[in-house]
Design an enzyme around this catalytic site. Structure first.
Site, PDB file in Angstrom:
ATOM      1  N   LYS A   1       1.109   4.130  -2.933  1.00  0.00           N
ATOM      2  CA  LYS A   1       0.741   5.531  -2.701  1.00  0.00           C
ATOM      3  C   LYS A   1       1.947   6.455  -2.925  1.00  0.00           C
ATOM      4  CE  LYS A   1      -3.613   4.973  -1.824  1.00  0.00           C
ATOM      5  NZ  LYS A   1      -4.617   5.454  -2.789  1.00  0.00           N
TER       6      LYS A   1
ATOM      7  N   TYR B   1       0.844  -1.213   0.000  1.00  0.00           N
ATOM      8  CA  TYR B   1       0.000   0.000   0.000  1.00  0.00           C
ATOM      9  C   TYR B   1       0.872   1.252   0.000  1.00  0.00           C
ATOM     10  CZ  TYR B   1      -3.728   3.263   1.351  1.00  0.00           C
ATOM     11  OH  TYR B   1      -4.622   4.312   1.379  1.00  0.00           O
TER      12      TYR B   1
HETATM   13  P1  NAD Z   1     -13.486   2.909   0.498  1.00  0.00           P
HETATM   14  O1  NAD Z   1     -13.008   1.521   0.574  1.00  0.00           O
HETATM   15  O2  NAD Z   1     -14.700   3.298   1.255  1.00  0.00           O
HETATM   16  O3  NAD Z   1     -13.676   3.391  -1.009  1.00  0.00           O
HETATM   17  C1  NAD Z   1     -12.849   2.978  -2.039  1.00  0.00           C
HETATM   18  C2  NAD Z   1     -13.711   2.741  -3.259  1.00  0.00           C
HETATM   19  O4  NAD Z   1     -12.843   2.300  -4.323  1.00  0.00           O
HETATM   20  C3  NAD Z   1     -14.757   1.646  -3.032  1.00  0.00           C
HETATM   21  O5  NAD Z   1     -16.033   2.093  -3.457  1.00  0.00           O
HETATM   22  C4  NAD Z   1     -14.247   0.509  -3.887  1.00  0.00           C
HETATM   23  O6  NAD Z   1     -15.279  -0.346  -4.409  1.00  0.00           O
HETATM   24  C5  NAD Z   1     -13.535   1.259  -4.983  1.00  0.00           C
HETATM   25  N1  NAD Z   1     -12.614   0.385  -5.730  1.00  0.00           N
HETATM   26  C6  NAD Z   1     -11.783  -0.568  -5.269  1.00  0.00           C
HETATM   27  N2  NAD Z   1     -11.182  -1.204  -6.287  1.00  0.00           N
HETATM   28  C7  NAD Z   1     -11.644  -0.637  -7.427  1.00  0.00           C
HETATM   29  C8  NAD Z   1     -11.413  -0.856  -8.801  1.00  0.00           C
HETATM   30  N3  NAD Z   1     -10.572  -1.809  -9.237  1.00  0.00           N
HETATM   31  N4  NAD Z   1     -12.047  -0.064  -9.698  1.00  0.00           N
HETATM   32  C9  NAD Z   1     -12.910   0.901  -9.274  1.00  0.00           C
HETATM   33  N5  NAD Z   1     -13.194   1.135  -8.003  1.00  0.00           N
HETATM   34  C10 NAD Z   1     -12.568   0.373  -7.079  1.00  0.00           C
HETATM   35  O7  NAD Z   1     -12.238   3.796   1.008  1.00  0.00           O
HETATM   36  P2  NAD Z   1     -11.987   5.368   1.025  1.00  0.00           P
HETATM   37  O8  NAD Z   1     -11.411   5.697   2.352  1.00  0.00           O
HETATM   38  O9  NAD Z   1     -13.161   6.122   0.528  1.00  0.00           O
HETATM   39  O10 NAD Z   1     -10.787   5.450  -0.041  1.00  0.00           O
HETATM   40  C11 NAD Z   1     -10.703   6.423  -1.052  1.00  0.00           C
HETATM   41  C12 NAD Z   1      -9.227   6.680  -1.339  1.00  0.00           C
HETATM   42  O11 NAD Z   1      -8.601   7.273  -0.186  1.00  0.00           O
HETATM   43  C13 NAD Z   1      -8.412   5.425  -1.637  1.00  0.00           C
HETATM   44  O12 NAD Z   1      -7.507   5.677  -2.695  1.00  0.00           O
HETATM   45  C14 NAD Z   1      -7.657   5.184  -0.350  1.00  0.00           C
HETATM   46  O13 NAD Z   1      -6.463   4.455  -0.543  1.00  0.00           O
HETATM   47  C15 NAD Z   1      -7.391   6.604   0.102  1.00  0.00           C
HETATM   48  N6  NAD Z   1      -7.104   6.752   1.510  1.00  0.00           N
HETATM   49  C16 NAD Z   1      -7.985   6.318   2.455  1.00  0.00           C
HETATM   50  C17 NAD Z   1      -7.670   6.483   3.796  1.00  0.00           C
HETATM   51  C18 NAD Z   1      -8.605   6.029   4.881  1.00  0.00           C
HETATM   52  O14 NAD Z   1      -8.172   6.006   6.040  1.00  0.00           O
HETATM   53  N7  NAD Z   1      -9.847   5.682   4.617  1.00  0.00           N
HETATM   54  C19 NAD Z   1      -6.464   7.091   4.182  1.00  0.00           C
HETATM   55  C20 NAD Z   1      -5.601   7.534   3.181  1.00  0.00           C
HETATM   56  C21 NAD Z   1      -5.933   7.362   1.855  1.00  0.00           C
END
Ligand code: NAD
Length: 251
Positions: A160, A156
């Site tokens: 990133k 991960y």
């Molecule tokens: P989440 O899991 O709620 O949402 C992620 C979405 O991406 C989901 O709807 C999932 O179905 C979709 N997804 C996964 N694989 C996919 C694919 N192959 N094609 C299309 N869609 C796909 O999580 P989130 O927190 O909303 O994450 C959004 C972004 O933020 C991500 O890139 C995540 O890495 C990043 N992020 C999240 C956090 C956290 O703590 N939640 C922290 C830092 C960064």
């Protein structure tokens, strides 16, 4: 007046979490929004919510690892709304395995969605943004793309980190075409991605304690950053890392 009046935006991973909130906020601020995900039922209910609130949004099936799905998504934006101004590469998957626990298959699956997915989306959006006379690409990285973190999966963090520098290359190579590209680096945000954490009181208090502002992030904390980078308010900003983490990286 909406902050995104007249803009057409495409958001990946918009069926839930941060992406869904960004789709809702962008539409409420006047954008026409195409958003995609692999969770089609959830995506369609977000589409209903937005249109019932008077916004303009279309859900498409978009697996970010599929070049054909990206073609269809960008085509939908241009066919339905005439152009593409904004791309939010938001879709992502997480893991917490350390280096020696990480199989090649796990490494490749994380890199495929989080890093290659951003490349494929960007590659497809660039010609459409060129046709529109410019644009704004927003790549969702993480504080794990900046710092080494004890609890973060090795694949991960590598994925990133790739998003962080790919963003800067995109920014430099396309600035002369008025296509901007910036990354957002969230700290822990309370979305389904963190389910295992926010459901467990001990782990939750551990994660909360590391945040100087004393709470996990909410999707809206990130969505407002994306809104700023999508709008013309950030017209002179490209290649930056917008950290939204409650102060974690300030320590
Ligand atoms: P989440 O899991 O709620 O949402 C992620 C979405 O991406 C989901 O709807 C999932 O179905 C979709 N997804 C996964 N694989 C996919 C694919 N192959 N094609 C299309 N869609 C796909 O999580 P989130 O927190 O909303 O994450 C959004 C972004 O933020 C991500 O890139 C995540 O890495 C990043 N992020 C999240 C956090 C956290 O703590 N939640 C922290 C830092 C960064």
């Amino acid at each position: 007046m909406g902050r995104l009046d007249g803009k057409v935006a495409l958001i990946s991973g918009g069926a839930r979490g941060q992406g869904a909130l960004e789709a809702e906020l962008f539409a409420a601020e006047g954008a026409s929004v195409v958003f995609g995900d692999v969770l089609d039922d959830e995506g369609r209910s977000v589409e209903r919510r937005i249109t019932e609130a008077g916004g303009e949004a279309v859900y498409v099936h978009l697996d970010v690892t599929s070049d054909d799905d990206w073609t269809a998504a960008v085509d939908t934006a241009e066919a339905r709304f005439g152009k593409l101004d904004v791309l939010v590469n938001n879709a992502g998957i997480a893991n917490d395995e350390k280096i020696e626990e990480t199989s090649e298959e796990l490494w490749e699956s994380i890199m495929l969605v989080n890093a290659k997915g951003v490349f494929l989306g960007t590659r497809k959006a660039l010609p459409a943004m060129r046709r529109a006379g410019g644009g704004s690409i927003i790549n969702v990285s993480s504080i794990a793309g900046i710092l080494g973190r004890a609890l973060t999966g090795s694949a991960y963090s590598a994925s990133k980190g790739a998003v962080r520098t790919f963003t800067k290359t995109t920014a430099i190579q396309h600035a002369s075409e008025r296509i901007r590209c910036n990354s957002i680096h969230p700290g822990p945000v309370d979305t389904p991605m963190l389910a295992g954490i926010s459901d467990n009181p001990d782990v939750l208090s551990q994660r909360t304690e590391e945040v100087p502002l004393g709470r996990l992030g909410h999707s809206r904390d990130i969505a407002y950053g994306a809104l700023y980078l999508a709008s013309d308010e950030s017209a002179w900003i490209t290649g930056i890392e917008l950290i939204i983490d409650g102060g974690i990286t300030a320590k």
